[in-house]
Write a protein that holds these residues in place. Structure first.
Motif, mmCIF file in Angstrom:
data_model
loop_
_atom_site.group_PDB
_atom_site.id
_atom_site.type_symbol
_atom_site.label_atom_id
_atom_site.label_comp_id
_atom_site.label_asym_id
_atom_site.label_seq_id
_atom_site.Cartn_x
_atom_site.Cartn_y
_atom_site.Cartn_z
ATOM 1 N N ALA A 111 0.835 -1.208 0.000
ATOM 2 C CA ALA A 111 0.000 0.000 0.000
ATOM 3 C C ALA A 111 0.866 1.252 0.000
ATOM 4 C CB ALA A 111 -0.925 -0.010 1.202
ATOM 5 N N TYR A 112 1.990 1.209 0.710
ATOM 6 C CA TYR A 112 2.910 2.360 0.732
ATOM 7 C C TYR A 112 3.476 2.627 -0.660
ATOM 8 C CZ TYR A 112 7.253 4.917 1.459
ATOM 9 O OH TYR A 112 8.286 5.812 1.361
ATOM 10 N N VAL B 288 2.778 5.990 -2.904
ATOM 11 C CA VAL B 288 3.861 6.858 -3.379
ATOM 12 C C VAL B 288 3.864 6.917 -4.905
ATOM 13 C CG1 VAL B 288 6.376 7.119 -3.474
ATOM 14 C CG2 VAL B 288 5.268 6.569 -1.328
ATOM 15 N N ALA B 289 3.515 5.827 -5.549
ATOM 16 C CA ALA B 289 3.459 5.837 -7.010
ATOM 17 C C ALA B 289 2.344 6.755 -7.506
ATOM 18 C CB ALA B 289 3.241 4.420 -7.539
ATOM 19 N N ARG B 290 1.248 6.824 -6.756
ATOM 20 C CA ARG B 290 0.131 7.679 -7.169
ATOM 21 C C ARG B 290 0.370 9.146 -6.819
ATOM 22 N NH1 ARG B 290 -5.076 5.135 -7.992
ATOM 23 N NH2 ARG B 290 -4.807 2.881 -7.983
ATOM 24 N N ARG C 8 5.017 11.327 -0.022
ATOM 25 C CA ARG C 8 5.936 10.267 0.427
ATOM 26 C C ARG C 8 6.279 10.378 1.911
ATOM 27 N NH1 ARG C 8 11.958 9.814 0.078
ATOM 28 N NH2 ARG C 8 12.352 7.599 0.335
ATOM 29 N N SER C 9 6.580 11.577 2.399
ATOM 30 C CA SER C 9 7.007 11.717 3.790
ATOM 31 C C SER C 9 5.879 11.358 4.762
ATOM 32 C CB SER C 9 7.510 13.134 4.043
ATOM 33 O OG SER C 9 6.467 14.072 3.819
ATOM 34 N N VAL C 10 4.661 11.704 4.438
ATOM 35 C CA VAL C 10 3.527 11.367 5.305
ATOM 36 C C VAL C 10 3.284 9.865 5.287
ATOM 37 C CG1 VAL C 10 1.049 11.669 5.656
ATOM 38 C CG2 VAL C 10 2.456 13.615 4.994
ATOM 39 N N LEU C 11 3.291 9.274 4.104
ATOM 40 C CA LEU C 11 3.024 7.843 3.979
ATOM 41 C C LEU C 11 4.130 6.996 4.601
ATOM 42 C CD1 LEU C 11 1.622 7.710 0.341
ATOM 43 C CD2 LEU C 11 0.350 7.581 2.485
#
Length: 67
Positions: free
Chosen positions: A27-28, A32-34, A39-42
């Motif tokens: 899911a991460y 990030v791909a979407r 990125r930093s939050v995820l």
């Protein structure tokens, strides 16, 4: 005999966190791909999820050797 059954239980207990960690990082990577800007939050959320899923396995190891 009882010690062997504990180790079988430990092996079965490893399946849950293993699948969970795989789903968390899948899911991460998908997130990030979407949205690369998130990125930093995820990443923080993914690491927290990893730590919680891994804690379940560490508890299972402790119980397998204690019982």
């Amino acid at each position: 005999m009882e010690g062997n059954l504990n180790m079988v239980g430990l092996g079965l207990a490893a399946i849950g966190p293993g699948v969970g960690i795989g789903l968390i990082f899948a899911a991460y990577i998908n997130g990030v791909a979407r949205q690369p800007e998130a990125r930093s939050v995820l990443q923080g959320i993914a690491i927290l999820g990893f730590a919680l899923a891994e804690a379940l396995f560490i508890i299972a190891i402790g119980l397998a050797f204690a019982l």
